[in-house]
Design a protein around this motif. Structure first.
Motif, PDB file in Angstrom:
ATOM      1  N   LEU A  61       0.874  -1.066   0.154  1.00 52.95           N
ATOM      2  CA  LEU A  61      -0.040   0.047  -0.027  1.00 52.95           C
ATOM      3  C   LEU A  61       0.711   1.282  -0.115  1.00 52.95           C
ATOM      4  CD1 LEU A  61      -2.213  -1.353   2.825  1.00 52.95           C
ATOM      5  CD2 LEU A  61      -3.205  -0.984   0.308  1.00 52.95           C
ATOM      6  N   VAL A  84      -7.515  -1.425  -4.076  1.00 54.82           N
ATOM      7  CA  VAL A  84      -7.585  -1.168  -2.619  1.00 54.82           C
ATOM      8  C   VAL A  84      -7.368   0.362  -2.468  1.00 54.82           C
ATOM      9  CG1 VAL A  84      -6.994  -1.881  -0.431  1.00 54.82           C
ATOM     10  CG2 VAL A  84      -7.687  -3.588  -2.061  1.00 54.82           C
ATOM     11  N   VAL A  86      -7.362   2.830   1.170  1.00 51.63           N
ATOM     12  CA  VAL A  86      -7.273   2.670   2.788  1.00 51.63           C
ATOM     13  C   VAL A  86      -7.364   4.316   3.145  1.00 51.63           C
ATOM     14  CG1 VAL A  86      -6.497   2.136   4.871  1.00 51.63           C
ATOM     15  CG2 VAL A  86      -6.199   0.694   2.870  1.00 51.63           C
ATOM     16  N   TRP A  98     -11.001   0.188   4.647  1.00 54.11           N
ATOM     17  CA  TRP A  98     -10.570  -0.037   3.400  1.00 54.11           C
ATOM     18  C   TRP A  98     -11.759  -0.306   2.466  1.00 54.11           C
ATOM     19  CZ3 TRP A  98     -11.385  -4.921   0.743  1.00 54.11           C
ATOM     20  CH2 TRP A  98     -11.955  -5.976   2.021  1.00 54.11           C
ATOM     21  N   PHE A 117      -5.564   8.713   1.228  1.00 49.67           N
ATOM     22  CA  PHE A 117      -5.823   7.608   1.123  1.00 49.67           C
ATOM     23  C   PHE A 117      -4.451   6.630   0.583  1.00 49.67           C
ATOM     24  CE2 PHE A 117     -10.562   6.985   1.945  1.00 49.67           C
ATOM     25  CZ  PHE A 117     -10.723   8.392   1.995  1.00 49.67           C
ATOM     26  N   HIS A 119      -2.944   3.405  -1.389  1.00 50.37           N
ATOM     27  CA  HIS A 119      -3.611   2.564  -2.592  1.00 50.37           C
ATOM     28  C   HIS A 119      -2.557   1.261  -2.690  1.00 50.37           C
ATOM     29  CE1 HIS A 119      -3.573   2.047  -7.056  1.00 50.37           C
ATOM     30  NE2 HIS A 119      -4.996   1.796  -6.788  1.00 50.37           N
ATOM     31  N   LEU A 153      -5.461  -3.503   9.560  1.00 52.83           N
ATOM     32  CA  LEU A 153      -6.474  -3.203   8.223  1.00 52.83           C
ATOM     33  C   LEU A 153      -7.286  -4.529   8.104  1.00 52.83           C
ATOM     34  CD1 LEU A 153      -3.907  -1.106   6.277  1.00 52.83           C
ATOM     35  CD2 LEU A 153      -5.553  -0.452   7.833  1.00 52.83           C
ATOM     36  N   ILE A 155      -7.017  -6.353   5.405  1.00 52.35           N
ATOM     37  CA  ILE A 155      -7.768  -6.170   3.783  1.00 52.35           C
ATOM     38  C   ILE A 155      -7.817  -7.802   3.119  1.00 52.35           C
ATOM     39  CG2 ILE A 155      -7.268  -5.514   1.483  1.00 52.35           C
ATOM     40  CD1 ILE A 155      -5.522  -3.430   2.920  1.00 52.35           C
TER      41      ILE A 155
END
Ligand SMILES: Cc1cn([C@H]2C[C@H](O)[C@@H](COP(=O)(O)OP(=O)(O)O[C@H]3O[C@H](C)C(=O)[C@H](O)[C@H]3O)O2)c(=O)[nH]c1=O
Length: 190
Positions: A61, A84, A86, A98, A117, A119, A153, A155
């Motif tokens: 990210l 994605v 976040v 997210w 954010f 990415h 997170l 994800i």
């Protein structure tokens, strides 16, 4: 073109108008005036293009610090990705949350990831070409990242053992990441 909200209200899915005929298709991949009409009036200054040879590559990210923060307009030219965003704006009601959207050459969808954010994406196919516009120049000194599988997170990536760059294998957890985004103060950024 149609613009859809996601669970993170500042992150948008854009579906362009696609003109199909016996030759194939045509679409406007970007139109400043039409985007502005949808409240997406960003001044993009740089186009990026990455090719990932294999499926299950995760890039991210990533984000850039404060004044170098980038809004990104992401789309897939060949293949498909799980894309994605976040929320890393301290004080945001959705901080640490997210959203993931499948972008593909088939669905023509784009994702608008605003400043504030982080990415990242995971490739769902081999030979995945991703093209994205940014509204601030790359700044290596201000390039930062968060570990793809940060347990906070959590994800829901479609892969448990992805192909990562050396850099992405060593990214910090969100709690240890250097982040300058303040939700209120940065509201103007979005
Ligand atoms: C981003 C960028 C990179 N570079 C150079 C720096 C490295 O020597 C090389 C590869 O960079 P990196 O490994 O950071 O590339 P990705 O892992 O694809 O990173 C990108 O992937 C995620 C999904 C993002 O959202 C960011 O836009 C970006 O960080 O390109 C440049 O010269 N200009 C640039 O704008």
């Amino acid at each position: 073109m149609n613009v859809f909200d996601t669970e993170l209200k500042e992150v948008k899915v854009i579906e362009p108008t696609v003109f199909q005929d016996h030759r194939g298709f045509f679409m406007e991949s970007y139109h400043a005036k039409k985007f502005k009409g949808h409240g997406l009036g960003y001044d993009f200054v740089q186009d990026n293009h990455s090719l990932s040879l294999e499926k299950n590559v995760i890039r991210g990210l990533h984000y850039q610090l404060g004044p170098y923060a980038q809004t990104k307009l992401v789309r897939v030219i060949t293949g498909a990705i799980f894309d994605v965003a976040v929320d890393i704006r301290k004080g945001s009601p959705t901080y640490g949350k997210w959203v993931g959207v499948t972008l593909s050459a088939k669905n023509h969808r784009m994702l608008l990831v605003p400043k504030g954010f982080a990415h990242g994406f995971c490739t769902l196919t081999v030979n995945t070409h991703v093209q994205y516009k940014v509204d601030a120049y790359y700044s290596a000194e201000n390039d930062r990242g968060i570990l793809w599988n940060d347990p906070v997170l959590s994800i829901d990536w479609p892969v448990s053992a992805p192909i990562l760059s050396d850099k992405d294998q060593k990214q910090p957890l969100l709690k240890d990441a250097e982040i300058h985004f303040q939700y209120k103060a940065d509201a103007a950024l979005l």
